[in-house]
Motif scaffolding. Structure first.
Motif, PDB file in Angstrom:
ATOM      1  N   ALA A   1       1.887  -9.545  17.359  1.00  0.00           N
ATOM      2  CA  ALA A   1       0.645  -9.469  16.531  1.00  0.00           C
ATOM      3  C   ALA A   1       1.155 -10.033  15.140  1.00  0.00           C
ATOM      4  O   ALA A   1       2.088  -9.906  14.632  1.00  0.00           O
ATOM      5  N   VAL A   2      -0.203 -10.608  14.530  1.00  0.00           N
ATOM      6  CA  VAL A   2       0.052 -10.969  13.258  1.00  0.00           C
ATOM      7  C   VAL A   2      -1.364 -10.450  12.378  1.00  0.00           C
ATOM      8  O   VAL A   2      -2.445 -10.132  12.903  1.00  0.00           O
ATOM      9  N   LEU A   3      -1.127 -10.216  11.017  1.00  0.00           N
ATOM     10  CA  LEU A   3      -2.239  -9.514  10.311  1.00  0.00           C
ATOM     11  C   LEU A   3      -2.636 -10.708   9.301  1.00  0.00           C
ATOM     12  O   LEU A   3      -1.847 -11.318   8.636  1.00  0.00           O
ATOM     13  N   VAL A   4      -3.948 -11.260   9.394  1.00  0.00           N
ATOM     14  CA  VAL A   4      -4.428 -12.188   8.464  1.00  0.00           C
ATOM     15  C   VAL A   4      -5.018 -11.334   7.248  1.00  0.00           C
ATOM     16  O   VAL A   4      -5.991 -10.341   7.339  1.00  0.00           O
TER      17      VAL A   4
ATOM     18  N   ALA B   1      -0.029   0.437  12.792  1.00  0.00           N
ATOM     19  CA  ALA B   1      -0.338   1.607  14.229  1.00  0.00           C
ATOM     20  C   ALA B   1      -0.755   0.750  15.318  1.00  0.00           C
ATOM     21  O   ALA B   1      -0.628   1.350  16.472  1.00  0.00           O
ATOM     22  N   GLN B   2      -1.410  -0.132  15.057  1.00  0.00           N
ATOM     23  CA  GLN B   2      -2.015  -1.114  16.426  1.00  0.00           C
ATOM     24  C   GLN B   2      -0.849  -1.911  16.797  1.00  0.00           C
ATOM     25  O   GLN B   2      -0.846  -2.024  18.072  1.00  0.00           O
ATOM     26  N   ALA B   3       0.000  -2.739  16.105  1.00  0.00           N
ATOM     27  CA  ALA B   3       0.817  -3.497  16.589  1.00  0.00           C
ATOM     28  C   ALA B   3       2.028  -3.158  17.332  1.00  0.00           C
ATOM     29  O   ALA B   3       2.753  -3.566  18.060  1.00  0.00           O
ATOM     30  N   ARG B   4       2.521  -1.786  16.484  1.00  0.00           N
ATOM     31  CA  ARG B   4       3.789  -1.142  16.920  1.00  0.00           C
ATOM     32  C   ARG B   4       4.867  -1.802  17.073  1.00  0.00           C
ATOM     33  O   ARG B   4       5.396  -2.018  18.273  1.00  0.00           O
TER      34      ARG B   4
END
Ligand code: SF4
Ligand code: SF4
Length: 710
Positions: free
Chosen positions: A317-320, A372-375
């Motif tokens: 996962a990546v966070l923008v 919390a979502q990507a773990r």
């Protein structure tokens, strides 16, 4: 004028290998000179007003290099200036406050971006998004997208900012497209250092002028049919050329991190805030070493698909981190990953709110929600979430303990010449009743706040009269439009006055003539009493209006509340059809105080007499109904406990910051309030006559007090 950079601009002379230390905005000015610009210009507006102030203060240094400086009357003229780079190898930069300034400049920008440029053309935008903003919350990104202009958003770090300015010109020339460089408030005022280079004269400049125009080329005009060719060039040639340049010169950065199954993609301007939030969560140190890999977009448009893919490949996962709405970057990242069939999850809006500023607390919460979502492996996401919650837990408790704090809306300065006009409007409305008031951009928009609460619309800078055009013919009473002198020259003269006269309109226009564009930091404008060269520019609002054909025109000193009221009532009640203009004349008190304080200090140094006027309230007479406060709103007029033990209402009181403008006394007189205001003169270095008068007065007062006591 707001802030002098006379001392700091000496740093603009630094040469190769010298260390430049200072603020971001000065670093930008230095980078422009290192880039060999031939012309600079702009229109002031926070947070880039200082860039224009720096350039004005550094005009001598620029003229040694043959750089032309234009203090434009609005952003449209600044944008049109960039037309010099369409046909000539001239590098140029202009600046303004975005997005409102970009709106004004949009016509010229489209017509610039269509034919493209051969000399580097840069627009330096002050993007004061979020809590520092005084404007609508929109993004410059939309303009970059629609017109194919590249948008740089450098990490707030001086070497990066300077590099982005220098490379920005090269990028513009390599891709033949204008470049926008966005600076947030924090980037403008961040301090730091970088290794300077020698300043460069432009290829052509005031010292080395072009011999003449180039051979006529229709393709350099933004006119059909070549605009169809331009459209194709934008997509097929300029965009790939820009992407090649950005990639080859590594304008974007990667901050490595050991948690390789996740990553953060951040707009360059937000990098420091993200690193700070990570440090608070123990995921980075204070020197910018991060545990999470970060892809820093110093160029937010165009996106480089291959760089995005390379960064995301292999990550779960990546966070923008993209402030504001719409989520242009998040959408672009999603599209590129789907096209390449890369299954990395893209999160952004979700962990983060759809709208609003990404403050430190918002980032803290958003990053914890992402984890919390990507773990990811190697980090306890629950512990990070707990840490974020613990860090913010005290806030609601502190807020509850404090209770409701009184709101502190912005207000006019003490003694502002514009405040009395609104006192007069309020008083006049007691007789003529309320009417539609179209307001404008400028200090006078503070009248929309308490205690005045006047105004029904704000449509843009200099647009108040134009925005009343549809109201007047549909309303029984004449609408009132309020405009500053800055707004008048920026846009109001043509959009408002000329249009009203052309359409044989009606209505009342009040022009606040305070002598400066005050709200942006006291810059000179066409009707100022001085200019950056010292001599007055010589343009006059009254003469301009008469020359256009305005017949009903009055100039009233703003502090004369009774006269202002009477003039306003006359304008509202006149049977004569047509535009009625009241020029409310009074110098900006902030500018006046700065001048007067310096003059007084000089006089005191020479032992000369200095008189300071102050107003006061007689406690015994004050009835405690506070109408004076409601009708003036001066911050120097407040309340204090009633000294009379038999009366419980607090009395009005004038505090030390009073500048003696006299408004409270005028209001009390015009509104027939209690006669509790008195005027006092504080005389320093009194002369013999002052002393004699004082002695006589003391004796008379003593005699009267004795009689009263007897
Ligand atoms: S800057 Fe000048 S015009 Fe603006 S609120 Fe202050 S005194 Fe008034
Ligand atoms: S004279 Fe009155 S209105 Fe003017 S600055 Fe002093 S307290 Fe404020």
């Amino acid at each position: 004028m707001e802030r002098s950079f006379k001392k700091e601009v000496q740093a603009l002379k630094l040469g190769d290998g010298d260390t430049f230390r200072g603020e971001g905005i000065l670093a930008v000015a230095k980078a422009l000179l290192q880039s060999g610009v031939s012309y600079v210009g702009g229109y002031q507006g926070a947070p880039v007003s200082h860039l224009l102030d720096v350039m004005v203060d550094g005009e001598d240094i620029m003229s040694e290099l043959g750089v032309h400086l234009e203090t434009c009357t609005n952003e449209a003229s600044a944008a049109a200036m960039l037309g010099a780079s369409i046909s000539y190898p001239l590098r140029g930069a202009v600046t303004w406050k975005s997005v409102v300034g970009t709106n004004v400049a949009a016509d010229a920008l489209s017509n610039l971006a269509s034919p493209g440029v051969i000399g580097g053309a840069m627009i330096i935008l002050g993007e004061d998004y979020g809590e520092g903003a005084s404007i609508i919350q929109e993004r410059s990104y939309a303009y970059a997208l629609k017109s194919s202009m590249w948008l740089l958003d450098p990490r707030p770090d001086l070497p990066t900012i300077v590099r982005c300015v220098e490379k920005g010109f090269e990028l513009s020339e390599a891709s033949h497209a204008p470049v926008m460089l966005e600076l947030r408030i924090r980037a403008c005022h961040v301090t730091g250092e970088f290794t300077a280079k020698d300043n460069k004269p432009g290829v052509y400049s005031g010292l080395n002028r072009l011999a003449g125009p180039p051979r006529f080329e229709y393709g350099r005009l933004s006119h059909p049919p070549v605009t169809f060719t331009h459209e194709r060039l934008k997509v097929e040639e300029r965009l790939p050329a820009a992407q090649d340049f950005i990639r080859a010169h590594k304008l974007n950065e990667i901050i490595p991190g050991e948690l390789s199954d996740i990553g953060i993609i951040v707009m360059g301007g937000l990098t420091n805030s993200v690193l700070r939030a990570l440090a608070r969560l123990d995921l980075a140190d204070l020197y910018g070493v991060s545990r999470i890999p970060i892809y820093v977009l110093n160029v937010v448009y165009p996106i480089l698909p291959d760089e995005v893919r390379d960064f995301c490949l292999g990550k779960r996962a990546v966070l923008v981190v993209e402030e504001g709405h719409p989520d242009y970057i998040e959408q672009a990242v999603n599209v590129e990953l789907r096209r390449a069939d890369i299954q990395t999850r893209v999160l952004g809006k979700g962990p983060f709110p759809q709208a609003g500023e990404y403050t430190s607390d918002v980032l803290l919460t958003g990053i914890a929600a992402f984890l919390a979502q990507a773990r990811p492996d190697g980090v306890d996401a629950d512990a990070v979430g707990e840490r974020a919650r613990a860090m913010l837990a005290h806030k609601p408790k502190a807020a509850a303990a404090l209770g409701d704090l009184p709101p502190r809306p912005p207000a006019f300065c003490t003694g502002c010449p514009e405040r009395p006009v609104f006192s007069a409007i309020k008083l006049a409305q007691r007789e003529i009743g309320p009417t539609h008031i179209s307001t404008d951009i400028g200090c006078h928009s503070f009248a929309t706040l308490p205690p005045f609460g006047l105004g029904n619309s704000i449509l843009g800078y200099g647009m108040s009269l134009a925005s009343a055009a549809g109201v007047g013919p549909n309303m029984k009473k004449r609408p009132i439009a309020i405009m500053g002198d800055g707004g008048f020259w920026h846009n109001g003269l043509i959009s408002g006055v000329a249009s009203n006269l052309f359409n044989k309109g009606d209505g009342v226009l009040i022009i606040m003539q305070n002598g400066y564009t005050s709200a942006t930091g006291l810059q000179y404008m066409p009707s100022s009493k001085a200019s950056r060269s010292g001599a007055p520019p010589g343009m006059d609002i009254e003469k301009t209006l008469r020359s256009l054909g305005v017949k009903w025109l009055r100039t009233v000193r703003t502090y004369s509340v009774a006269k202002m009221m009477a003039t306003l009532k006359e304008a509202m009640r006149s049977a004569e059809h047509g535009l009625k203009v009241i020029i409310a004349d009074g110098e900006c008190q902030l500018a006046r105080q700065r001048r007067v304080r310096a003059e007084d200090a000089e006089k005191l140094k020479r032992g000369k007499r200095v008189v300071r006027t102050r107003y006061g309230v007689d406690d015994e007479i004050c009835t405690g109904d506070h109408s004076c406060i409601r009708l003036s709103g001066c911050p120097s007029l407040t309340v204090k406990p009633n000294p009379d033990p038999l009366r419980s209402d607090p009395v009005a009181s004038v505090i030390e910051s009073c500048v003696g403008c006299g408004l409270c006394g005028e209001v009390a007189h015009a509104a027939v309030l209690c006669p509790s205001f008195y005027r006092a003169e504080i005389i320093r270095n009194p002369n013999a006559w002052d002393r004699a008068r004082y002695r006589v007065r003391r004796r008379v007062i003593g005699w009267l007090e004795g009689r009263a006591a007897a």
